[in-house]
Design a protein around this motif. Structure first.
Motif, short mmCIF file in Angstrom:
data_model
loop_
_atom_site.label_atom_id
_atom_site.label_comp_id
_atom_site.label_asym_id
_atom_site.label_seq_id
_atom_site.Cartn_x
_atom_site.Cartn_y
_atom_site.Cartn_z
N TYR A 45 0.84 -1.21 0.00
CA TYR A 45 0.00 0.00 0.00
C TYR A 45 0.87 1.26 0.00
CZ TYR A 45 -3.99 -2.92 1.42
OH TYR A 45 -4.98 -3.87 1.49
N VAL A 46 1.98 1.18 0.70
CA VAL A 46 2.89 2.32 0.77
C VAL A 46 3.49 2.58 -0.61
CG1 VAL A 46 5.03 3.17 1.82
CG2 VAL A 46 3.38 1.85 3.20
N LYS A 47 3.94 1.50 -1.25
CA LYS A 47 4.53 1.64 -2.58
C LYS A 47 3.50 2.15 -3.59
CE LYS A 47 7.53 -2.25 -1.61
NZ LYS A 47 8.94 -2.36 -1.94
N PHE A 48 2.27 1.69 -3.44
CA PHE A 48 1.18 2.14 -4.32
C PHE A 48 1.08 3.67 -4.26
CE2 PHE A 48 -3.43 3.15 -4.77
CZ PHE A 48 -3.64 2.69 -6.06
N ILE A 49 1.02 4.21 -3.07
CA ILE A 49 0.92 5.67 -2.91
C ILE A 49 2.20 6.35 -3.38
CG2 ILE A 49 0.75 7.53 -1.20
CD1 ILE A 49 -1.93 6.11 -1.76
N GLU A 50 3.34 5.80 -3.01
CA GLU A 50 4.61 6.42 -3.42
C GLU A 50 4.75 6.43 -4.94
OE1 GLU A 50 7.30 5.47 0.57
OE2 GLU A 50 7.59 4.24 -1.22
N SER A 51 4.29 5.37 -5.58
CA SER A 51 4.43 5.25 -7.04
C SER A 51 3.62 6.31 -7.78
CB SER A 51 4.00 3.85 -7.51
OG SER A 51 2.59 3.73 -7.42
N GLY A 52 2.60 6.87 -7.10
CA GLY A 52 1.81 7.93 -7.72
C GLY A 52 2.44 9.30 -7.56
N GLY A 53 3.55 9.36 -6.82
CA GLY A 53 4.24 10.64 -6.64
C GLY A 53 3.92 11.32 -5.34
N SER A 54 3.65 10.52 -4.31
CA SER A 54 3.36 11.09 -2.99
C SER A 54 4.26 10.44 -1.95
CB SER A 54 1.90 10.82 -2.61
OG SER A 54 1.61 11.32 -1.33
N ARG A 55 4.28 11.04 -0.78
CA ARG A 55 4.93 10.39 0.36
C ARG A 55 3.85 9.90 1.31
NH1 ARG A 55 7.94 15.53 1.65
NH2 ARG A 55 5.98 16.23 0.73
N ILE A 77 -3.05 16.21 12.86
CA ILE A 77 -2.50 15.46 11.72
C ILE A 77 -3.31 15.75 10.46
CG2 ILE A 77 -2.22 13.12 10.75
CD1 ILE A 77 -1.53 12.18 13.61
N PHE A 78 -4.62 15.81 10.61
CA PHE A 78 -5.49 16.07 9.46
C PHE A 78 -5.10 17.37 8.76
CE2 PHE A 78 -9.33 17.90 7.56
CZ PHE A 78 -9.70 16.87 6.72
N GLU A 79 -4.73 18.36 9.54
CA GLU A 79 -4.38 19.67 8.97
C GLU A 79 -3.04 19.67 8.25
OE1 GLU A 79 -4.93 22.05 12.45
OE2 GLU A 79 -7.11 21.82 12.31
N LYS A 80 -2.29 18.55 8.35
CA LYS A 80 -0.97 18.47 7.72
C LYS A 80 -0.96 17.59 6.47
CE LYS A 80 0.79 18.65 12.45
NZ LYS A 80 1.11 20.05 12.64
N ILE A 81 -1.84 16.59 6.44
CA ILE A 81 -1.80 15.62 5.34
C ILE A 81 -2.77 16.00 4.22
CG2 ILE A 81 -0.97 13.72 6.77
CD1 ILE A 81 -3.84 12.68 6.91
N ASN A 82 -2.61 15.37 3.05
CA ASN A 82 -3.34 15.77 1.85
C ASN A 82 -4.30 14.70 1.34
OD1 ASN A 82 -0.15 16.82 1.45
ND2 ASN A 82 -1.77 18.35 1.57
N ALA A 114 -3.08 4.86 -8.89
CA ALA A 114 -2.19 5.53 -7.93
C ALA A 114 -2.00 6.99 -8.35
CB ALA A 114 -0.85 4.81 -7.86
N GLU A 115 -1.80 7.20 -9.64
CA GLU A 115 -1.61 8.57 -10.12
C GLU A 115 -2.89 9.38 -9.97
OE1 GLU A 115 0.27 8.58 -13.99
OE2 GLU A 115 1.86 7.29 -13.21
N PHE A 116 -4.02 8.74 -10.24
CA PHE A 116 -5.30 9.44 -10.08
C PHE A 116 -5.46 9.92 -8.64
CE2 PHE A 116 -9.59 9.09 -8.37
CZ PHE A 116 -10.18 10.16 -9.03
N PHE A 117 -5.24 9.01 -7.69
CA PHE A 117 -5.50 9.38 -6.29
C PHE A 117 -4.49 10.42 -5.79
CE2 PHE A 117 -5.41 8.72 -1.63
CZ PHE A 117 -6.67 9.26 -1.40
N VAL A 118 -3.24 10.27 -6.17
CA VAL A 118 -2.24 11.26 -5.74
C VAL A 118 -2.55 12.62 -6.37
CG1 VAL A 118 0.19 11.90 -5.83
CG2 VAL A 118 -0.46 9.57 -5.16
#
Ligand code: NAG
Ligand code: NAG
Ligand code: NAG
Length: 298
Positions: free
Chosen positions: A40-50, A66-71, A253-257
């Motif tokens: 799951y981590v790689k899935f998100i990372e592969s879309g261009g996110s951390r 935390i909510f106010e920091k993440i996207n 992954a790219e769509f969601f990122v």
């Protein structure tokens, strides 16, 4: 909070939060109480996110910070109670924050995979409506609805690829429970909240909801597992690895990122950001005793 600006502004350094999952499998218990499979981590990372892992032991005020920091947020699969577990408690806090933020023009996307999608339906319906829709260890083509052609999720997919999606077994299913199409259509809350994008047929011949997206909210759910197509390789499991299967996983992954790029939340400073990211954690090799290759434990 920027409101109108938000529609056009782009955040090219998104961070997507992933709630850790409660360990229920005995073989994982010696390693920790909660975990996140690296797929799951790689899935998100592969879309261009951390990725920021989010533990289940904090209080509401801490989650709000935390909510106010993440996207954006990813609710992963698992096998826990969707109403009474810590996972469900924390997910509900973030879900409420995300509803309110989006209502106020502060764009914030959520993606639910497998049990994560089931969790979204429990949160929206206010009750657990899941039934036996077993589709265990089988890859299936999607039975797309007419709404799929006007969806945001599939908007950027090439036409030729959409045909492959309905003909080739590109979606890996590993579930016992799900939402029947009948229940979805009979439930006013679910039907008005989500567009139904695809269905599939379970082992017991029940038709189940396999892909949904929010009509007004950037909330997405898939009963299947896009991350396995590229990041899980156990030979006993029917993970789709064809070129189209890999493309599907990449496109999503790219769509969601890209949805995450529309959120302007940020950390207070680069140090706080760096110390929050999953790069601080080391995954454990698990390919010889689980269906995953690597797992992060918390
Ligand atoms: C596909 O969905 C339609 C309803 O939208 C249903 O009538 C049909 O039986 C389904 N086919 C399969 C193979 O799931
Ligand atoms: C669900 O249905 C399948 C197929 O009919 C059956 O084998 C299985 O035992 C059922 N599972 C549960 C939890 O009821
Ligand atoms: C899996 O492999 C690791 C080393 O790569 C080893 O330490 C561990 O004992 C193995 N586990 C099992 C259950 O075979």
């Amino acid at each position: 909070m920027p409101t109108k600006l938000n529609q056009e502004a782009v955040n090219d350094r998104p961070v997507i939060g992933i709630l850790t999952q409660i360990v229920t499998d005995d073989v994982l218990k010696p390693f920790g109480r909660t975990f996140i499979p690296s797929s799951y981590v790689k899935f998100i990372e592969s879309g261009g996110s951390r990725v920021m892992p989010i533990r289940l032991t904090l209080n509401t005020a801490e989650y709000k910070k935390i909510f106010e920091k993440i996207n954006g947020l990813l609710f992963i699969g698992g096998a826990v109670d969707l109403e009474t577990s810590d996972f469900a408690r924390v997910a509900k806090i973030f879900y409420s924050l995300a509803l309110k933020a989006n209502d106020e023009g502060d764009f914030f996307p959520i993606w639910g995979t497998c049990m994560g999608m089931q969790l979204l339906t429990v949160l929206v319906a206010g009750e657990n409506l899941l039934a036996n829709t077993t589709a265990e260890n089988i890859a299936l083509p999607l039975n797309l609805t007419t709404e799929a052609s006007s969806s945001r999720m599939f908007e950027g997919f090439p036409n030729k690829f959409m045909r492959a999606l309905t003909k080739e077994p590109l979606t890996g299913n590993f579930h016992h429970y799900g939402l029947t199409v009948e229940t979805f259509q009979e439930n006013e809350k679910l039907r008005s909240f989500f567009s139904l994008l695809s269905t599939n047929v379970a082992e017991n011949e029940v038709h189940f909801v396999s892909t949904i997206e929010g009509k007004r909210y950037p909330f997405y759910g898939v009963q299947w597992h896009p991350e396995v197509n590229r990041f899980q390789w156990n030979r006993k499991l029917n993970f789709p690895h064809s070129a189209h299967a890999v493309q599907l996983s990449s496109l999503l992954a790219e769509f969601f990122v890209n949805e995450g790029r529309r959120s302007l939340h940020q950390f207070d400073n680069p140090e706080e950001e760096a110390s929050s990211l999953i790069y601080n954690n080391t995954p454990v090799y698990a390919g010889n005793f689980t269906g995953y290759e690597q797992l992060y434990f918390f």
